[in-house]
Design an enzyme around this catalytic site. Structure first.
Site, short mmCIF file in Angstrom:
data_model
loop_
_atom_site.label_atom_id
_atom_site.label_comp_id
_atom_site.label_asym_id
_atom_site.label_seq_id
_atom_site.Cartn_x
_atom_site.Cartn_y
_atom_site.Cartn_z
N GLN A 181 8.70 96.19 42.04
CA GLN A 181 8.38 94.91 41.41
C GLN A 181 6.87 94.78 41.29
O GLN A 181 6.37 94.17 40.36
CB GLN A 181 8.94 93.76 42.24
CG GLN A 181 8.61 92.36 41.72
CD GLN A 181 9.34 92.05 40.42
OE1 GLN A 181 10.51 92.38 40.25
NE2 GLN A 181 8.64 91.41 39.48
N ASN B 137 8.69 96.05 46.41
CA ASN B 137 9.78 95.44 45.66
C ASN B 137 9.68 93.92 45.56
O ASN B 137 10.64 93.26 45.14
CB ASN B 137 11.12 95.84 46.27
CG ASN B 137 11.29 97.34 46.37
OD1 ASN B 137 11.30 97.88 47.47
ND2 ASN B 137 11.38 98.02 45.24
N ILE C 63 11.53 89.10 43.47
CA ILE C 63 12.14 90.21 44.20
C ILE C 63 12.88 91.12 43.24
O ILE C 63 13.63 90.65 42.38
CB ILE C 63 13.12 89.69 45.26
CG1 ILE C 63 12.43 88.69 46.20
CG2 ILE C 63 13.71 90.85 46.06
CD1 ILE C 63 13.41 87.94 47.10
N CYS C 64 12.69 92.42 43.39
CA CYS C 64 13.47 93.40 42.64
C CYS C 64 14.61 93.87 43.54
O CYS C 64 14.40 94.69 44.43
CB CYS C 64 12.59 94.59 42.23
SG CYS C 64 13.46 95.85 41.28
N LEU C 65 15.79 93.32 43.32
CA LEU C 65 16.96 93.63 44.13
C LEU C 65 18.18 93.58 43.23
O LEU C 65 18.43 92.56 42.57
CB LEU C 65 17.09 92.63 45.28
CG LEU C 65 18.21 92.87 46.30
CD1 LEU C 65 18.01 94.18 47.03
CD2 LEU C 65 18.27 91.71 47.30
#
Length: 217
Positions: A143, A100, A108-110
């Protein structure tokens, strides 16, 4: 664990488009990090980088029982002018092997940094959420697709690679994998930089022949 805050907060000297609401909110949130004893055990730190309170460095400890355990990971945080109505921009400045997080850019994939952000959330929430993401990666919402594929198809190799990156880039404990070190040295002897060697080998499953073909074909 020491929580560090370098404080520059004189409103008379700042020159920024940040609203008074945002400025006061950031001051309050940073004070929370300093004074909250519950946060101390997590190893979260914030360092202010300018007197406008728009740039800061966050630091999180790698969570226990994960390949990131023992590592210290720095994050670059940018506060928008209309915070807290828009999320902060956060990315890793310490390189990390995680599905991620981009292994190249640190993005960051959040969800709370995108469409699930709410004004009630804080920098403390963000840092704790990123730390939790290290313990519970979500490879089905990646990500970095290469890392996610390795996580799902070769979980043991993923663990070894993530631990090696933690040791190399985040000052993690333990002896580095001697086979990985040998292959990195082989590529370095061919004129490849260390970072490029680590990245290419990781993406190629630590297959030296594939890595060499990729770099020199």
């Amino acid at each position: 664990m020491l929580i560090l805050l370098i404080w520059y907060s004189d409103p008379q000297t700042r020159t920024t488009g940040m609203s008074n609401i945002a400025f006061s909110r950031i001051q309050r949130e940073c004070r929370e990090v300093v004074t909250n004893k519950d946060i101390e055990s997590t190893g979260i730190m914030i360092e202010m980088l300018n007197d406008q309170l728009t740039r800061m460095k966050g630091t999180i400890n790698g969570p226990p029982d994960s390949p990131y355990e023992g590592g210290k990971f720095d994050l670059d945080i940018v506060i928008p002018d209309n915070y807290p109505f828009q999320p902060p921009k956060v990315k890793f400045s310490t390189r990390i092997w995680h599905p991620n997080v981009s292994s190249q850019t640190g993005l960051i994939c959040l969800d709370i940094l995108k469409d699930q952000w709410a004004a009630s959330l804080t920098l403390r929430t963000v840092l704790l959420s990123v730390q939790s993401l290290l313990a519970l990666p979500e490879p089905k919402d990646p990500q970095d697709a290469v890392v996610a594929k390795q996580k799902m198809s070769e979980p043991q190799l993923f663990e070894k690679t993530a631990r090696f990156w933690t040791q190399h880039y985040a000052k993690g404990n333990g002896q580095k994998d001697p086979e990985f070190l040998h292959k990195i040295m082989k590529l370095k002897d061919m004129g490849v930089s260390e970072d490029q060697a680590i990245s290419t080998l990781s993406c190629c499953g630590w297959d030296l022949t594939r890595s060499t073909d990729y770099l020199f074909s």
